[in-house]
Design an enzyme around this catalytic site. Structure first.
Site, PDB file in Angstrom:
ATOM      1  N   HIS A 172      -3.950  -3.876   8.229  1.00 38.58           N
ATOM      2  CA  HIS A 172      -3.888  -3.485   9.144  1.00 38.58           C
ATOM      3  C   HIS A 172      -2.650  -3.292   9.650  1.00 38.58           C
ATOM      4  O   HIS A 172      -3.413  -4.149  10.525  1.00 38.58           O
ATOM      5  CB  HIS A 172      -4.912  -2.924   9.121  1.00 38.58           C
ATOM      6  CG  HIS A 172      -5.556  -1.786  10.142  1.00 38.58           C
ATOM      7  ND1 HIS A 172      -6.138  -0.693   8.908  1.00 38.58           N
ATOM      8  CD2 HIS A 172      -4.769  -0.414  10.801  1.00 38.58           C
ATOM      9  CE1 HIS A 172      -5.926   0.418   9.690  1.00 38.58           C
ATOM     10  NE2 HIS A 172      -5.352   0.164  10.393  1.00 38.58           N
ATOM     11  N   THR A 219      -8.315   3.213   8.624  1.00 38.69           N
ATOM     12  CA  THR A 219      -9.672   2.263   8.685  1.00 38.69           C
ATOM     13  C   THR A 219      -9.646   1.790   9.716  1.00 38.69           C
ATOM     14  O   THR A 219      -8.980   0.898   9.774  1.00 38.69           O
ATOM     15  CB  THR A 219      -9.347   1.746   7.223  1.00 38.69           C
ATOM     16  OG1 THR A 219      -9.366   2.424   6.441  1.00 38.69           O
ATOM     17  CG2 THR A 219     -11.026   0.903   7.349  1.00 38.69           C
ATOM     18  N   HIS A 243      -5.565   4.083  -1.751  1.00 43.35           N
ATOM     19  CA  HIS A 243      -6.612   4.231  -1.105  1.00 43.35           C
ATOM     20  C   HIS A 243      -7.710   5.490  -1.354  1.00 43.35           C
ATOM     21  O   HIS A 243      -6.746   6.416  -0.973  1.00 43.35           O
ATOM     22  CB  HIS A 243      -6.929   3.842   0.710  1.00 43.35           C
ATOM     23  CG  HIS A 243      -8.154   3.876   1.276  1.00 43.35           C
ATOM     24  ND1 HIS A 243      -7.977   4.046   2.545  1.00 43.35           N
ATOM     25  CD2 HIS A 243      -9.225   4.522  -0.047  1.00 43.35           C
ATOM     26  CE1 HIS A 243      -9.453   4.323   3.018  1.00 43.35           C
ATOM     27  NE2 HIS A 243     -10.131   4.802   1.698  1.00 43.35           N
ATOM     28  N   ASN A 255       1.029  -1.014   0.009  1.00 45.15           N
ATOM     29  CA  ASN A 255       0.174   0.086   0.320  1.00 45.15           C
ATOM     30  C   ASN A 255       0.863   0.999  -0.581  1.00 45.15           C
ATOM     31  O   ASN A 255       1.644   1.822   0.966  1.00 45.15           O
ATOM     32  CB  ASN A 255      -1.269  -0.319   1.296  1.00 45.15           C
ATOM     33  CG  ASN A 255      -1.535   1.109   1.150  1.00 45.15           C
ATOM     34  OD1 ASN A 255      -1.187   2.110   1.248  1.00 45.15           O
ATOM     35  ND2 ASN A 255      -3.115   0.870   1.696  1.00 45.15           N
ATOM     36  N   ARG A 258      -9.593   8.382  -1.130  1.00 45.25           N
ATOM     37  CA  ARG A 258     -10.608   8.238   0.458  1.00 45.25           C
ATOM     38  C   ARG A 258     -10.983  10.073  -0.712  1.00 45.25           C
ATOM     39  O   ARG A 258     -10.748  10.363  -1.479  1.00 45.25           O
ATOM     40  CB  ARG A 258      -9.471   8.997   1.514  1.00 45.25           C
ATOM     41  CG  ARG A 258      -8.683   8.134   2.024  1.00 45.25           C
ATOM     42  CD  ARG A 258      -8.464   8.254   3.683  1.00 45.25           C
ATOM     43  NE  ARG A 258      -9.218   8.212   4.567  1.00 45.25           N
ATOM     44  CZ  ARG A 258      -9.683   8.048   5.658  1.00 45.25           C
ATOM     45  NH1 ARG A 258      -8.534   6.106   5.785  1.00 45.25           N
ATOM     46  NH2 ARG A 258     -10.517   7.664   6.672  1.00 45.25           N
ATOM     47  N   HIS A 294       1.135   6.418   2.129  1.00 43.53           N
ATOM     48  CA  HIS A 294       1.874   7.457   2.934  1.00 43.53           C
ATOM     49  C   HIS A 294       2.463   8.596   1.964  1.00 43.53           C
ATOM     50  O   HIS A 294       3.523   9.306   2.536  1.00 43.53           O
ATOM     51  CB  HIS A 294       2.073   6.244   4.675  1.00 43.53           C
ATOM     52  CG  HIS A 294       1.077   6.516   4.979  1.00 43.53           C
ATOM     53  ND1 HIS A 294       0.256   7.352   4.797  1.00 43.53           N
ATOM     54  CD2 HIS A 294       0.056   5.076   4.984  1.00 43.53           C
ATOM     55  CE1 HIS A 294      -0.661   6.275   5.905  1.00 43.53           C
ATOM     56  NE2 HIS A 294      -1.051   5.352   5.778  1.00 43.53           N
ATOM     57  N   GLU A 296     -11.178  -9.636   3.003  1.00 45.62           N
ATOM     58  CA  GLU A 296      -9.830  -8.772   3.922  1.00 45.62           C
ATOM     59  C   GLU A 296     -10.085  -8.690   5.284  1.00 45.62           C
ATOM     60  O   GLU A 296     -10.704  -7.782   5.553  1.00 45.62           O
ATOM     61  CB  GLU A 296      -9.155  -7.564   2.921  1.00 45.62           C
ATOM     62  CG  GLU A 296      -8.189  -7.651   3.955  1.00 45.62           C
ATOM     63  CD  GLU A 296      -7.093  -6.146   2.833  1.00 45.62           C
ATOM     64  OE1 GLU A 296      -7.430  -6.816   1.670  1.00 45.62           O
ATOM     65  OE2 GLU A 296      -5.827  -5.328   3.890  1.00 45.62           O
ATOM     66  N   ARG A 322      -7.400  12.795   0.803  1.00 45.14           N
ATOM     67  CA  ARG A 322      -5.819  13.417   2.076  1.00 45.14           C
ATOM     68  C   ARG A 322      -4.723  12.829   1.464  1.00 45.14           C
ATOM     69  O   ARG A 322      -3.751  12.916   2.155  1.00 45.14           O
ATOM     70  CB  ARG A 322      -6.169  13.001   3.224  1.00 45.14           C
ATOM     71  CG  ARG A 322      -6.051  11.860   3.640  1.00 45.14           C
ATOM     72  CD  ARG A 322      -6.476  11.139   4.407  1.00 45.14           C
ATOM     73  NE  ARG A 322      -7.689  11.574   5.454  1.00 45.14           N
ATOM     74  CZ  ARG A 322      -8.177  10.800   6.676  1.00 45.14           C
ATOM     75  NH1 ARG A 322      -7.642   9.915   7.528  1.00 45.14           N
ATOM     76  NH2 ARG A 322      -9.327  11.094   7.216  1.00 45.14           N
ATOM     77  N   GLU A 331      -8.689  -0.007  -3.270  1.00 44.54           N
ATOM     78  CA  GLU A 331      -9.378   0.724  -1.897  1.00 44.54           C
ATOM     79  C   GLU A 331     -10.288   1.826  -2.296  1.00 44.54           C
ATOM     80  O   GLU A 331     -10.160   2.832  -2.333  1.00 44.54           O
ATOM     81  CB  GLU A 331      -8.085   0.925  -0.866  1.00 44.54           C
ATOM     82  CG  GLU A 331      -7.924  -0.114   0.264  1.00 44.54           C
ATOM     83  CD  GLU A 331      -7.397   0.108   1.422  1.00 44.54           C
ATOM     84  OE1 GLU A 331      -8.396   0.894   2.058  1.00 44.54           O
ATOM     85  OE2 GLU A 331      -5.880  -0.711   0.903  1.00 44.54           O
TER      86      GLU A 331
HETATM   87  N1  PXP Z   1      -5.914  -3.668   3.740  1.00 48.68           N
HETATM   88  C1  PXP Z   1      -6.799  -2.161   3.889  1.00 48.68           C
HETATM   89  C2  PXP Z   1      -7.828  -2.432   3.703  1.00 48.68           C
HETATM   90  C3  PXP Z   1      -6.310  -0.755   4.532  1.00 48.68           C
HETATM   91  O1  PXP Z   1      -7.658   0.172   5.142  1.00 48.68           O
HETATM   92  C4  PXP Z   1      -5.407  -0.453   5.225  1.00 48.68           C
HETATM   93  C5  PXP Z   1      -5.071   1.209   5.806  1.00 48.68           C
HETATM   94  O2  PXP Z   1      -5.478   1.780   4.819  1.00 48.68           O
HETATM   95  C6  PXP Z   1      -4.273  -1.553   5.169  1.00 48.68           C
HETATM   96  C7  PXP Z   1      -4.619  -3.006   4.636  1.00 48.68           C
HETATM   97  C8  PXP Z   1      -2.874  -1.643   5.396  1.00 48.68           C
HETATM   98  O3  PXP Z   1      -2.604  -1.099   6.761  1.00 48.68           O
HETATM   99  P1  PXP Z   1      -1.095  -0.254   7.006  1.00 48.68           P
HETATM  100  O4  PXP Z   1      -1.371   1.074   6.175  1.00 48.68           O
HETATM  101  O5  PXP Z   1      -1.602  -0.724   8.201  1.00 48.68           O
HETATM  102  O6  PXP Z   1      -0.015  -1.524   6.477  1.00 48.68           O
END
Ligand code: PXP
Length: 247
Positions: free
Chosen positions: A194, A101, A43, A7, A45, A10, A151, A49, A70
């Protein structure tokens, strides 16, 4: 085979802190793929952001590995997915005021909104994934809604581990393992995500019902110290160790 989805949200968070175009999350996606990521997650949003519309369009255009889009189950996002046709669409709960999330999608309470959302995304050719708590009721409802994937939200477990709450962590891990098996028994493909780090990913990888982990925040934090490529390679190795029974 346990896949790693990276992901890249960030990278966009850091970019947006200053405005401008750097660091570029799409560059991070390409580097992640070169380092061994099996897919890329982003994602978009509602408040934009981190990831923005043009990031998502570039990812959809340029990536050679599956893109997992996402999104909240809103008209705006579903219409965008219909246009971009990502490999997968993962529906997540989205509240404006949350930092990330928090908690899984209420698939039971939101059944009526989710029926058309899942149908439209599937009709657009997306593998539909629902981000849910690892419990029997949301898993069974996800199968009924026709999702291909669930998930399972690993946040409660990861927080318990990080806070040193041993008993709660054990209970949450058992809940995830049970949930993964229930979901597999329903014929669903099972993902997790997550808050995962090297250790939690290694531990969870030993549960063979999981076929994909989606990991972002920890990897991007590690990348500041060791570089993104090294962080991804180390994560890949941790997952492989766990899968091989060396957790
Ligand atoms: N999976 C989903 C569905 C999420 O919403 C997130 C966070 O945006 C993640 C995975 C990844 O989580 P993390 O950034 O804490 O590794």
């Amino acid at each position: 085979m346990l896949r790693l989805g990276v992901n890249i949200d960030h990278v966009a968070t850091v970019r947006n802190a200053r405005g401008g175009r750097l660091p570029d999350p799409v560059r991070a996606a390409h580097l992640a793929v070169a380092a061994g990521a099996d897919g890329i997650t982003a994602h978009l949003r509602e408040d934009r952001r981190h990831i923005r519309d043009e990031d998502m369009a570039r990812l959809a255009r340029e990536l050679t590995v599956p893109l997992n889009f996402e999104m909240g189950a809103t008209e705006e996002m579903i219409a965008l997915a219909e246009r971009l046709k990502p490999h997968a669409a993962c529906l997540v709960p989205e509240k404006r005021e949350e930092r990330t999330t928090e908690g899984g999608l209420d698939v039971v309470g939101q059944h009526n909104q989710l029926v058309p959302a899942v149908a439209r995304l599937a009709a657009a050719g997306c593998r539909v994934s629902l981000f849910i708590e690892p419990d029997e009721a949301p898993i069974a409802m996800s199968a009924k809604l026709g999702a291909a994937v669930v998930e399972l939200h690993t946040g409660s477990w990861c927080h318990a581990v990080a806070d040193g709450h041993g008993e709660k962590a054990e209970a949450e891990l058992a809940r995830l393992r049970r949930g993964a098996q229930i979901a597999a028994d329903h014929g669903l493909e099972v993902h997790a995500g997550h808050g995962l780090d090297y250790d939690t990913a290694r531990t969870l990888a030993s549960t063979t019902a999981f076929v994909e982990f989606n990991i972002g925040h920890f990897l991007m934090g590690e990348a500041m110290f060791v570089g993104l490529e090294a962080a991804i390679r180390r994560m890949r190795a941790a997952m492989d160790e766990g899968r091989a029974g060396r957790a």
